[in-house]
Design a protein around this motif. Structure first.
Motif, short mmCIF file in Angstrom:
data_model
loop_
_atom_site.label_atom_id
_atom_site.label_comp_id
_atom_site.label_asym_id
_atom_site.label_seq_id
_atom_site.Cartn_x
_atom_site.Cartn_y
_atom_site.Cartn_z
N ALA A 165 0.81 -1.37 0.04
CA ALA A 165 0.14 -0.10 0.21
C ALA A 165 0.95 1.38 -0.09
CB ALA A 165 -1.00 0.00 1.28
N ARG A 166 2.09 1.25 0.88
CA ARG A 166 2.96 2.41 0.99
C ARG A 166 3.47 2.59 -0.54
NH1 ARG A 166 7.30 0.54 2.89
NH2 ARG A 166 8.13 0.76 0.90
N SER A 167 3.99 1.53 -0.93
CA SER A 167 4.61 1.41 -2.28
C SER A 167 3.88 1.94 -3.52
CB SER A 167 5.16 0.12 -2.75
OG SER A 167 6.25 -0.38 -1.73
N LEU A 168 2.52 1.59 -3.56
CA LEU A 168 1.70 2.21 -4.52
C LEU A 168 1.25 3.53 -4.50
CD1 LEU A 168 -0.79 -0.87 -4.54
CD2 LEU A 168 0.74 -0.24 -6.51
N ALA A 169 1.14 3.97 -3.07
CA ALA A 169 1.06 5.43 -2.82
C ALA A 169 2.09 6.42 -3.27
CB ALA A 169 0.49 5.51 -1.39
N ASP A 170 3.24 5.98 -2.92
CA ASP A 170 4.58 6.71 -3.18
C ASP A 170 4.79 6.76 -4.77
OD1 ASP A 170 5.03 7.32 -0.53
OD2 ASP A 170 6.50 5.58 -0.70
N ALA A 171 4.30 5.85 -5.41
CA ALA A 171 4.33 5.63 -6.94
C ALA A 171 3.45 6.71 -7.73
CB ALA A 171 4.14 4.23 -7.40
N ALA A 172 2.51 7.18 -6.85
CA ALA A 172 1.65 8.20 -7.68
C ALA A 172 2.24 9.62 -7.89
CB ALA A 172 0.51 8.58 -6.63
N ASP A 173 3.72 9.71 -7.22
CA ASP A 173 4.41 10.95 -7.57
C ASP A 173 5.55 10.64 -8.67
OD1 ASP A 173 2.87 12.57 -6.08
OD2 ASP A 173 4.30 11.78 -4.42
N ASN A 174 5.56 9.25 -9.33
CA ASN A 174 6.46 8.73 -10.20
C ASN A 174 5.61 8.53 -11.35
OD1 ASN A 174 8.50 7.72 -11.57
ND2 ASN A 174 8.73 5.86 -10.24
N PRO A 175 5.92 9.54 -12.46
CA PRO A 175 5.26 9.25 -13.73
C PRO A 175 5.86 8.04 -14.52
CG PRO A 175 6.82 11.17 -13.90
CD PRO A 175 6.63 10.46 -12.50
N LEU A 176 6.76 7.38 -14.13
CA LEU A 176 7.28 6.43 -14.78
C LEU A 176 6.94 5.07 -14.41
CD1 LEU A 176 11.16 7.63 -15.52
CD2 LEU A 176 8.60 7.84 -17.10
N ALA A 177 5.97 5.09 -13.25
CA ALA A 177 5.57 3.76 -12.55
C ALA A 177 4.80 2.95 -13.35
CB ALA A 177 5.10 4.20 -11.04
N GLN A 178 4.72 1.85 -12.98
CA GLN A 178 3.75 0.85 -14.08
C GLN A 178 2.40 1.01 -13.30
OE1 GLN A 178 5.51 -3.01 -14.79
NE2 GLN A 178 3.64 -3.77 -15.67
N PHE A 179 2.48 0.71 -11.89
CA PHE A 179 1.16 0.83 -11.00
C PHE A 179 1.29 1.85 -10.14
CE2 PHE A 179 1.40 -3.48 -12.69
CZ PHE A 179 0.14 -3.89 -13.24
N SER A 180 0.32 2.52 -9.65
CA SER A 180 0.24 3.32 -8.59
C SER A 180 -1.03 3.62 -8.22
CB SER A 180 0.83 4.82 -8.77
OG SER A 180 0.04 5.41 -10.06
N GLY A 181 -1.33 4.13 -7.19
CA GLY A 181 -2.74 4.56 -6.51
C GLY A 181 -2.85 4.32 -4.98
#
Length: 351
Positions: A165-181
């Motif tokens: 959950a923390r990883s997906l939330a942090d990835a929201a600020d990474n435009p290159l991430a495959q998954f986020s939210g």
């Protein structure tokens, strides 16, 4: 020996599948252009090139030779390659500069995991006599590792879901991430098992991608960028390839590499943990407390380009210093089954 610094980093978007070839050229060409632009260097200014990839993943011998097409045919270059994650190519380039043989180096890694069945391809890295003939896939091996920790009371399924959950939330600020939210741990725990006790969110996705990192001696780096990320320590160690010969809930090679690299005082840590429970193992072995920000990029749980993900962890850690967001960061890369081989690098800003 001269100290070495990271002065540039570029990464391709993490995607499930690219239309390009398995040699990575289509992904690498724009990344090289970005690296040149960041540093003000040209191809002629790069004195050493080193790459990391896998012929097993590409499905053909000497596939890395075709990737050199991304650099160009002329003028000739001084080039090397490692058949593993490009974090180890980074180590080779670091040594080249430390020994005074070159002043600048560019490292790149790439992987088109969508070209085959990744979990079966990775079975080929196992002990060829006793383990590989059984074809245990990489996710099943990780599930055995996760189960061992659960049974030993070292973590719970909720702990794993909170990492995801923390990883997906942090990835929201990474435009290159495959998954986020933003997804809560409780919601993640409602999803079905993939390989007991692992659920989909516990497992890094299959990803096509590439990464590029530029290095220079500290003296040269200060002429090129405002805040070079100086490598204050770097080390890699390896554990036994025999799965039954080690405690899978521990990673002695990570602890040894971290101690040798000198990790005191780090503010940010980018950990190469393809499974949620492996982040917990790494944090414990490295002694990372609550004051250390873990994987602000989202980590490999939100995008895992094989043979480039470890190098990308170094790039992400360096970027925090290059951008002025941190003064001392840690990067970790892993290779092999169940955290068998591990590399730790510490980077810092020096005024």
């Amino acid at each position: 020996m001269p100290d070495v610094a990271v002065i540039g980093f570029a990464q391709a978007p993490n995607v499930r599948e690219t239309p390009g070839t398995t040699n990575g050229v289509e992904m690498l060409v724009p990344l090289l252009a970005t690296a040149y632009r960041q540093t003000g260097l040209s191809k002629q200014d790069i004195e050493f090139w080193c790459s990391g990839s896998s012929d097993y993943l590409a499905g053909r011998a000497f596939s890395f030779i075709a990737a050199v097409d991304a650099i160009g045919a002329f003028p000739p270059i001084h080039e090397s390659h490692v058949e593993m994650d490009a974090a180890w190519a980074f180590y080779e380039a670091w040594l080249k500069i430390r020994m005074g043989e070159v002043d600048t180096a560019l490292v790149y890694g790439f992987g088109k995991s969508s070209a085959g069945q990744l979990r079966r391809v990775l079975a080929l890295q196992l002990d060829p006599y006793f383990t590989a003939p059984l074809w245990p896939d990489s996710i099943s091996i990780a599930a055995l590792q996760a189960r061992a920790g659960l049974d030993a009371g070292l973590w719970s399924e909720k702990d794993l879901a909170e990492v995801a959950a923390r990883s997906l939330a942090d990835a929201a600020d990474n435009p290159l991430a495959q998954f986020s939210g933003a997804t809560g741990a409780a919601e993640l725990l409602d999803s079905p098992m993939v390989a007991d006790p692992l659920r989909r969110h516990d497992i890094a996705p299959v990803t096509d991608g590439a990464a590029v990192v530029v290095l220079a001696s500290e003296e040269r780096a200060r002429d090129l960028v405002e805040r070079p990320a100086v490598i204050s320590g770097i080390e890699h160690r390896v554990d036994s390839p025999v799965l039954g010969a080690r405690d899978l809930t521990r990673s002695p090679s990570t602890a040894a590499a971290g101690a040798a690299a000198g990790i005191d005082g780090v503010e940010v840590a980018e950990l190469h943990a393809p499974f949620t429970h492996q982040e917990l193992i790494l944090r414990r072995e490295l002694g990372l407390g609550d004051g250390v920000r873990i994987n602000p990029s989202g980590g490999v749980l939100t995008g895992n380009p094989m043979f480039a993900a470890g190098l990308a962890r170094i790039g992400e850690a360096a970027k925090r210093i290059l951008d002025g967001g941190a003064r001392r960061t840690l990067a970790h890369a892993t290779s092999g089954p169940a955290l068998q081989q591990n590399l730790v690098a510490v980077l810092e800003r020096r005024d």
